[in-house]
Design a protein around this motif. Sequence first.
Motif, PDB file in Angstrom:
ATOM      1  N   VAL A  30       0.615  -1.524  -0.115  1.00 59.88           N
ATOM      2  CA  VAL A  30       0.168   0.131   0.039  1.00 59.88           C
ATOM      3  C   VAL A  30       0.751   0.949  -0.246  1.00 59.88           C
ATOM      4  O   VAL A  30       0.714   2.264  -0.792  1.00 59.88           O
ATOM      5  N   SER A  31       1.832   1.638   0.897  1.00 56.56           N
ATOM      6  CA  SER A  31       2.816   2.201   0.876  1.00 56.56           C
ATOM      7  C   SER A  31       4.270   2.206   1.403  1.00 56.56           C
ATOM      8  O   SER A  31       3.795   0.999   1.998  1.00 56.56           O
ATOM      9  N   ARG A  50      -1.442  -4.879   2.804  1.00 58.12           N
ATOM     10  CA  ARG A  50      -2.698  -4.899   2.489  1.00 58.12           C
ATOM     11  C   ARG A  50      -2.640  -6.412   3.007  1.00 58.12           C
ATOM     12  O   ARG A  50      -1.999  -6.919   2.604  1.00 58.12           O
ATOM     13  N   ASN A  59      -4.656  -3.674   7.985  1.00 55.65           N
ATOM     14  CA  ASN A  59      -3.222  -3.626   6.911  1.00 55.65           C
ATOM     15  C   ASN A  59      -2.247  -3.515   7.526  1.00 55.65           C
ATOM     16  O   ASN A  59      -1.969  -3.627   8.788  1.00 55.65           O
ATOM     17  N   GLY A  84      -7.657   1.092   7.026  1.00 55.30           N
ATOM     18  CA  GLY A  84      -6.912   2.062   6.040  1.00 55.30           C
ATOM     19  C   GLY A  84      -7.963   0.879   4.733  1.00 55.30           C
ATOM     20  O   GLY A  84      -7.539  -0.224   5.097  1.00 55.30           O
ATOM     21  N   ARG A  85      -8.506   1.226   4.138  1.00 55.03           N
ATOM     22  CA  ARG A  85      -8.983   0.407   2.630  1.00 55.03           C
ATOM     23  C   ARG A  85      -8.606   0.883   1.727  1.00 55.03           C
ATOM     24  O   ARG A  85      -8.772   2.118   1.256  1.00 55.03           O
ATOM     25  N   VAL A  86      -7.483   0.799   0.437  1.00 55.55           N
ATOM     26  CA  VAL A  86      -7.075   0.786  -0.443  1.00 55.55           C
ATOM     27  C   VAL A  86      -8.240   1.263  -1.760  1.00 55.55           C
ATOM     28  O   VAL A  86      -8.063   2.137  -2.653  1.00 55.55           O
ATOM     29  N   GLU A  87      -9.073   0.459  -1.731  1.00 52.83           N
ATOM     30  CA  GLU A  87     -10.784   0.591  -2.347  1.00 52.83           C
ATOM     31  C   GLU A  87     -11.264   1.614  -2.451  1.00 52.83           C
ATOM     32  O   GLU A  87     -12.081   1.842  -3.199  1.00 52.83           O
ATOM     33  N   THR A  92      -6.906   4.926   2.301  1.00 55.75           N
ATOM     34  CA  THR A  92      -5.267   4.622   2.390  1.00 55.75           C
ATOM     35  C   THR A  92      -4.570   5.364   3.239  1.00 55.75           C
ATOM     36  O   THR A  92      -4.143   6.221   3.275  1.00 55.75           O
ATOM     37  N   SER A  94      -0.751   5.167   5.039  1.00 59.25           N
ATOM     38  CA  SER A  94       0.562   5.665   4.117  1.00 59.25           C
ATOM     39  C   SER A  94       1.503   6.160   5.559  1.00 59.25           C
ATOM     40  O   SER A  94       1.417   5.590   6.402  1.00 59.25           O
ATOM     41  N   SER A 107      -3.214   7.380   9.297  1.00 59.74           N
ATOM     42  CA  SER A 107      -4.484   6.016   8.713  1.00 59.74           C
ATOM     43  C   SER A 107      -5.244   7.513   8.885  1.00 59.74           C
ATOM     44  O   SER A 107      -5.466   8.591   9.629  1.00 59.74           O
TER      45      SER A 107
END
Length: 191
Positions: A30-31, A50, A59, A84-87, A92, A94, A107
């Motif tokens: 994710v990051s 994730r 995550n 957090g949810r990337v979608e 998202t 970091s 977050s």
Amino acid sequence: MPTRRLLLPMLFLLPTFASAAEAIDPAHIVSATTGDWNKDGDADLALIVRPADGSDEDNGIYLYLAGKNGALELKSAIPNKVWGRVEVAGQTPSIEALPSGSLLIISHNDSVGRDRWEQKLTVAYRNFEFVVAGYTYSSYDTLDPDNTAQCDLNVLTGKGNSNDKPVATKGELVLLKDWNDDRGQKACVLQ
């Protein structure tokens, strides 16, 4: 950007060095950031990854230190740690390297519901462990502009400010793997 030039070659090494936990699918990163967490002059690596598809876990955080000959060695794998949810846009998480050699894990929810918030954990490498050194939180209600909260707490000293008032609690050396966000909320009197 120098961090990106170092990061790409390091990512190709992950399956080899992540074997202490499990191989990391690069599509699940994710990051990522590089820095010198242990201040030995070598570039270290931090990732937010994730969980597997279909999992209801949060995550994970993977922290690597450069070992002998600069090879990355997994120092800490902490699954189910960062919300957090990337979608979903605006959710998202970091991770960033700070000039001090610490890490900043962010977050937030900037997109869903009326309660919007951001949380930042400052993570430092102390006594051969990753610890939470600072906790920063802010929130606001999109339907009630007067309903806001802000807190900035030095976890190591226990001193900070919450909603423009000083707060003090017992200073602690809390390992990142043992950190619970409720701990920061309670110390800031936000619960």
